[in-house]
Design a protein around this motif. Structure first.
Motif, PDB file in Angstrom:
ATOM      1  N   ALA A 101     -12.617   2.753   1.238  1.00  6.96           N
ATOM      2  CA  ALA A 101     -12.686   1.310   0.963  1.00  6.96           C
ATOM      3  C   ALA A 101     -12.284   0.977  -0.466  1.00  6.96           C
ATOM      4  O   ALA A 101     -12.660  -0.076  -0.976  1.00  6.96           O
ATOM      5  CB  ALA A 101     -14.104   0.803   1.242  1.00  6.96           C
ATOM      6  N   LEU A 102     -11.511   1.851  -1.109  1.00  8.08           N
ATOM      7  CA  LEU A 102     -11.167   1.647  -2.513  1.00  8.08           C
ATOM      8  C   LEU A 102     -10.446   0.321  -2.729  1.00  8.08           C
ATOM      9  O   LEU A 102     -10.723  -0.407  -3.683  1.00  8.08           O
ATOM     10  CB  LEU A 102     -10.282   2.800  -3.001  1.00  8.08           C
ATOM     11  CG  LEU A 102      -9.925   2.802  -4.477  1.00  8.08           C
ATOM     12  CD1 LEU A 102     -11.172   2.923  -5.339  1.00  8.08           C
ATOM     13  CD2 LEU A 102      -8.959   3.943  -4.799  1.00  8.08           C
ATOM     14  N   ALA A 103      -9.534  -0.035  -1.848  1.00  3.73           N
ATOM     15  CA  ALA A 103      -8.779  -1.284  -2.011  1.00  3.73           C
ATOM     16  C   ALA A 103      -9.536  -2.487  -1.465  1.00  3.73           C
ATOM     17  O   ALA A 103      -9.188  -3.630  -1.782  1.00  3.73           O
ATOM     18  CB  ALA A 103      -7.419  -1.173  -1.316  1.00  3.73           C
TER      19      ALA A 103
ATOM     20  N   SER B 280      -6.561   9.287   2.473  1.00  5.18           N
ATOM     21  CA  SER B 280      -5.671   8.372   1.759  1.00  5.18           C
ATOM     22  C   SER B 280      -4.962   7.444   2.732  1.00  5.18           C
ATOM     23  O   SER B 280      -4.770   6.254   2.451  1.00  5.18           O
ATOM     24  CB  SER B 280      -4.647   9.175   0.943  1.00  5.18           C
ATOM     25  OG  SER B 280      -3.765   8.333   0.256  1.00  5.18           O
TER      26      SER B 280
ATOM     27  N   ARG C 193      -7.330   4.810   3.849  1.00  4.43           N
ATOM     28  CA  ARG C 193      -7.455   3.822   2.766  1.00  4.43           C
ATOM     29  C   ARG C 193      -6.329   2.791   2.851  1.00  4.43           C
ATOM     30  O   ARG C 193      -6.571   1.578   2.733  1.00  4.43           O
ATOM     31  CB  ARG C 193      -7.416   4.555   1.427  1.00  4.43           C
ATOM     32  CG  ARG C 193      -7.457   3.673   0.206  1.00  4.43           C
ATOM     33  CD  ARG C 193      -7.134   4.511  -1.028  1.00  4.43           C
ATOM     34  NE  ARG C 193      -8.123   5.544  -1.259  1.00  4.43           N
ATOM     35  CZ  ARG C 193      -7.931   6.594  -2.067  1.00  4.43           C
ATOM     36  NH1 ARG C 193      -6.784   6.746  -2.700  1.00  4.43           N
ATOM     37  NH2 ARG C 193      -8.887   7.502  -2.235  1.00  4.43           N
TER      38      ARG C 193
ATOM     39  N   SER D 103       0.861  -1.187   0.000  1.00  2.92           N
ATOM     40  CA  SER D 103       0.000   0.000   0.000  1.00  2.92           C
ATOM     41  C   SER D 103       0.893   1.230   0.000  1.00  2.92           C
ATOM     42  O   SER D 103       2.040   1.181   0.465  1.00  2.92           O
ATOM     43  CB  SER D 103      -0.908   0.021   1.229  1.00  2.92           C
ATOM     44  OG  SER D 103      -1.916  -0.956   1.139  1.00  2.92           O
TER      45      SER D 103
ATOM     46  N   ASP E 212     -16.579   5.076   0.209  1.00  2.75           N
ATOM     47  CA  ASP E 212     -16.042   4.365  -0.953  1.00  2.75           C
ATOM     48  C   ASP E 212     -14.591   4.739  -1.198  1.00  2.75           C
ATOM     49  O   ASP E 212     -13.794   3.901  -1.648  1.00  2.75           O
ATOM     50  CB  ASP E 212     -16.881   4.675  -2.194  1.00  2.75           C
ATOM     51  CG  ASP E 212     -18.232   3.982  -2.172  1.00  2.75           C
ATOM     52  OD1 ASP E 212     -18.386   3.039  -1.377  1.00  2.75           O
ATOM     53  OD2 ASP E 212     -19.127   4.397  -2.941  1.00  2.75           O
ATOM     54  N   ASN E 213     -14.220   5.993  -0.948  1.00  2.93           N
ATOM     55  CA  ASN E 213     -12.829   6.402  -1.119  1.00  2.93           C
ATOM     56  C   ASN E 213     -11.922   5.664  -0.143  1.00  2.93           C
ATOM     57  O   ASN E 213     -10.820   5.241  -0.497  1.00  2.93           O
ATOM     58  CB  ASN E 213     -12.691   7.915  -0.925  1.00  2.93           C
ATOM     59  CG  ASN E 213     -12.827   8.684  -2.222  1.00  2.93           C
ATOM     60  OD1 ASN E 213     -11.893   8.743  -3.020  1.00  2.93           O
ATOM     61  ND2 ASN E 213     -14.002   9.244  -2.462  1.00  2.93           N
TER      62      ASN E 213
ATOM     63  N   PRO F  27     -13.331  -3.067  -1.499  1.00  5.24           N
ATOM     64  CA  PRO F  27     -14.670  -2.530  -1.826  1.00  5.24           C
ATOM     65  C   PRO F  27     -15.812  -3.144  -1.030  1.00  5.24           C
ATOM     66  O   PRO F  27     -16.870  -2.519  -0.909  1.00  5.24           O
ATOM     67  CB  PRO F  27     -14.807  -2.848  -3.322  1.00  5.24           C
ATOM     68  CG  PRO F  27     -13.803  -3.914  -3.604  1.00  5.24           C
ATOM     69  CD  PRO F  27     -12.686  -3.684  -2.654  1.00  5.24           C
TER      70      PRO F  27
ATOM     71  N   LEU G 292      -8.526  11.932  -4.737  1.00  8.86           N
ATOM     72  CA  LEU G 292      -9.733  11.273  -4.266  1.00  8.86           C
ATOM     73  C   LEU G 292     -10.736  11.180  -5.400  1.00  8.86           C
ATOM     74  O   LEU G 292     -10.821  12.084  -6.249  1.00  8.86           O
ATOM     75  CB  LEU G 292     -10.348  12.031  -3.088  1.00  8.86           C
ATOM     76  CG  LEU G 292      -9.457  12.175  -1.846  1.00  8.86           C
ATOM     77  CD1 LEU G 292     -10.206  12.924  -0.742  1.00  8.86           C
ATOM     78  CD2 LEU G 292      -8.982  10.822  -1.347  1.00  8.86           C
ATOM     79  N   LEU G 293     -11.505  10.096  -5.422  1.00  9.33           N
ATOM     80  CA  LEU G 293     -12.489   9.887  -6.468  1.00  9.33           C
ATOM     81  C   LEU G 293     -13.769  10.647  -6.152  1.00  9.33           C
ATOM     82  O   LEU G 293     -14.091  10.917  -4.989  1.00  9.33           O
ATOM     83  CB  LEU G 293     -12.799   8.394  -6.616  1.00  9.33           C
ATOM     84  CG  LEU G 293     -11.610   7.478  -6.895  1.00  9.33           C
ATOM     85  CD1 LEU G 293     -12.085   6.040  -7.044  1.00  9.33           C
ATOM     86  CD2 LEU G 293     -10.863   7.921  -8.140  1.00  9.33           C
TER      87      LEU G 293
ATOM     88  N   THR H   5     -16.754  10.141  -5.414  1.00 11.88           N
ATOM     89  CA  THR H   5     -17.712   9.199  -4.859  1.00 11.88           C
ATOM     90  C   THR H   5     -17.765   9.439  -3.358  1.00 11.88           C
ATOM     91  O   THR H   5     -17.204  10.419  -2.857  1.00 11.88           O
ATOM     92  CB  THR H   5     -17.317   7.749  -5.202  1.00 11.88           C
ATOM     93  OG1 THR H   5     -18.312   6.857  -4.726  1.00 11.88           O
ATOM     94  CG2 THR H   5     -15.964   7.380  -4.618  1.00 11.88           C
TER      95      THR H   5
END
Length: 589
Positions: free
Chosen positions: A445-447, A495, A498, A427, A442-443, A449, A435-436, A438
């Motif tokens: 939990a990106l890795a 981040s 995440r 990581s 969700d940002n 999901p 950041l996306l 969304t």
């Protein structure tokens, strides 16, 4: 499979550079249908003109009028007009549907290729230029797909059929009628000289610079204004636009006389003048009947109109050709090689052996790096700007492959690991956070999901961002960029959360606390200490506190390791690290 075998297999499996024909080959059937429909429509479109010619010759000839022949000609012309409308509309419809499919295909290919290229490749490209390829350049193929087939058919088929008909009447006046077309074609090479092509390339490059400077100006306006740099940032954008204006004027000055000449020789008045002068000369000498002049007057314009239309679309066709070239350049980027038979790492000990790397062949950024990162340790990389710190840490998540040597994880070369296994194991958190658009959840939990909300909240608490998230309008369901506006430090903590949720055994940090306030920084450092366990952590250290917490400090200078060891031991040596430490202490006062 060994790294050497993998490299050889990668070389053999790398597809040849994509050509324009190769990119469009899947759509050859639809292209053929567009051309056939357009040919039928174009030929049928001559029927009304030929009908007018035949009516004129029939009505103006001496003797009684053959009414049956006249009505037959009228019906034939009407049917030809109807056929032209139907088939031309069908060709245009199929062409535009094909255009949509081609653009969709290009964008899917670009997305697939950009998803497979080394992540570090993006750092070497301007955002605006890459956005131009995916956006504007893909859209620029529209004239080539939707309009060029019809224009090309009209430019060649219509004149060819017209010429055959006119030659059957009088070959001398036919050659005279071709004079405007010959003059126009003679001007075309002047539009393709190296100077004109270079000006067109400068035009495209200028557009790319404007797009890049505009994006950089907008994205960085808050920072540059805060530090009084708004004028400088605006000057950079204005400079790009001024340079483009100069390029455009140079391009226009070179092209305008040629374009004006083509418009003149293909204009209806000039064509009629040529036909009437040639026809009058033949009629007065008895070499041509007066009624035979009519088809040349009508079809002479039919000879030049398609060529004129093609000339008007020449710039669009050239732009489409250059756009496809840039699309091809991106599609030709070699993807990150994947091993044919991935090997699972045994543990998460990281080792760099004789690693050398350069972004180009003329300059090495890293020179012979030998480094071991043991599980359960924190290794801090320090050094002056340009010493190669960021490049070194980017080798671990395989943003780049070393040009010499190897990076091993659990005893396995990273090139022998599958990308999914690699990113489950490594990581990373960098200063430049993206950041996306969304939800916050969700940002984080990106890795992972399918992570539970409780796990997301736990990671957010560890990153000291949970309380700030609860202040957002919809908490963890707030959408970044809509109802969630986060500062740079807050985005960095998202981040970090995440990365913590991913729970990877190897963690790469580009100073995760760079934008944090002192209280938050202390909380994050405490979380990292708690979570360290048997993790392998590599961090670029910009703050002395991070260096003090590290198990091992690696001092880089000019791409080489000049010192390494425990912080206290290095300070006692009174070498380069000690001088670096003292200079930073002076700056922090």
């Amino acid at each position: 499979m060994t790294v050497t075998e993998l490299a050889e297999a990668g070389e053999q499996s790398t597809p040849p550079p994509a050509s324009m024909a190769g990119l469009l080959r899947p759509h050859v059937g639809a292209f053929t249908a567009v051309v056939i429909l357009q040919v039928i429509g174009a030929v049928a479109g001559l029927a009304p003109l030929l009908a007018v010619v035949e009516l004129g010759r029939a009505l103006l000839s001496s003797g009684p009028i053959d009414h049956g022949h006249v009505w037959g000609v009228v019906i034939a012309g009407s049917v030809g007009l109807f056929v032209r409308l139907v088939f031309t509309a069908a060709s245009s419809g199929v062409g535009h549907l094909l255009d949509g499919r081609v653009q969709l295909g290009f964008r899917r290919q670009l997305a697939a290729r950009l998803g497979r290229v080394p992540i570090g490749w993006f750092s070497r490209r301007r955002t605006g230029e890459l956005a131009k390829v995916v956006g504007e350049d893909v859209s620029a193929v529209h004239p080539f797909i939707a309009h060029a087939p019809g224009e090309l058919v009209a430019a060649f088929v219509v004149p060819l059929v017209s010429l055959i008909y006119l030659f059957t009447i009088d070959w001398r006046l036919t050659l005279i009628t071709l004079i405007p077309v010959v003059l126009a074609v003679a001007l075309v090479p002047l539009m393709m000289t190296p100077t004109r092509l270079r000006e067109q390339e400068d035009f495209d490059a200028g557009m790319g610079r404007i797009a890049s400077s505009a994006i950089e100006f907008v994205q960085g306006i808050a920072v540059v204004k805060a530090y009084g740099g708004g004028g400088r940032a605006h000057r950079r954008f204005r400079t790009a636009t001024d340079e483009f204006a100069d390029t455009f004027l140079r391009w226009a000055r070179g092209l305008s006389p040629i374009a004006a000449g083509m418009q003149l020789v293909l204009s209806p008045p000039f064509v009629l003048l040529v036909v009437l002068i040639g026809g009058t000369a033949l009629i007065t000498t008895g070499g041509l009947a007066a009624t035979d002049l009519l088809p040349f007057v009508l079809l002479g314009l039919g000879l030049t109109a398609p060529v004129a239309a093609l000339g008007h679309g020449f710039d669009d066709l050239q732009a489409a050709r250059r756009a496809i070239g840039r699309i091809r350049d991106v599609l030709d980027v070699r993807p990150l090689p994947e091993p044919a038979h991935p090997i699972a790492p045994q543990g998460h000990r990281v080792e760099l052996r004789e690693v050398r790397f350069g972004y180009d062949t003329d300059h090495e950024v890293l020179r012979g790096i030998d480094l071991v990162l043991e599980p359960g340790t924190v290794t801090a990389v320090v050094g002056p700007s340009g010493s190669g710190k960021s490049t070194l840490v980017q080798l671990l998540p395989r943003f780049f492959d070393p040009t010499h040597g190897s990076v091993l994880l659990g005893g396995v070369d990273l090139r022998d690991l599958g990308s999914e296994e690699l990113y489950r194991t490594v990581s990373f958190v960098f200063q430049d956070v993206r950041l996306l658009r969304t939800t916050v959840a969700d940002n984080i939990a990106l890795a992972v999901p399918h992570a539970d909300l409780d796990d997301v909240i736990r990671a957010a608490r560890l990153a000291n961002i949970h309380d700030r998230i609860l202040e957002l309008p919809r908490g963890y369901e707030s959408v970044i960029g809509e109802d969630a506006a986060l500062s740079g430090g807050e985005a960095q903590r998202i981040s970090l959360a995440r990365a913590l949720l991913a729970d990877a055994p190897v963690l790469v940090l580009d100073e995760a606390t760079a934008f944090a306030d002192p209280h938050t920084e202390q909380a994050i450092r405490g979380a990292l200490t708690t979570l360290a366990g048997d993790r392998t952590i590599l961090v670029i250290a910009h703050r002395l506190e991070t260096v003090a917490d590290a198990d091992t400090v690696v001092m880089l200078d000019n791409g080489s390791i000049v010192e390494r060891g425990k912080p206290a031991d290095l300070l006692a040596r009174n070498g380069k690290f000690a001088a670096f430490w003292q200079s930073h202490r002076m700056e922090s006062r």
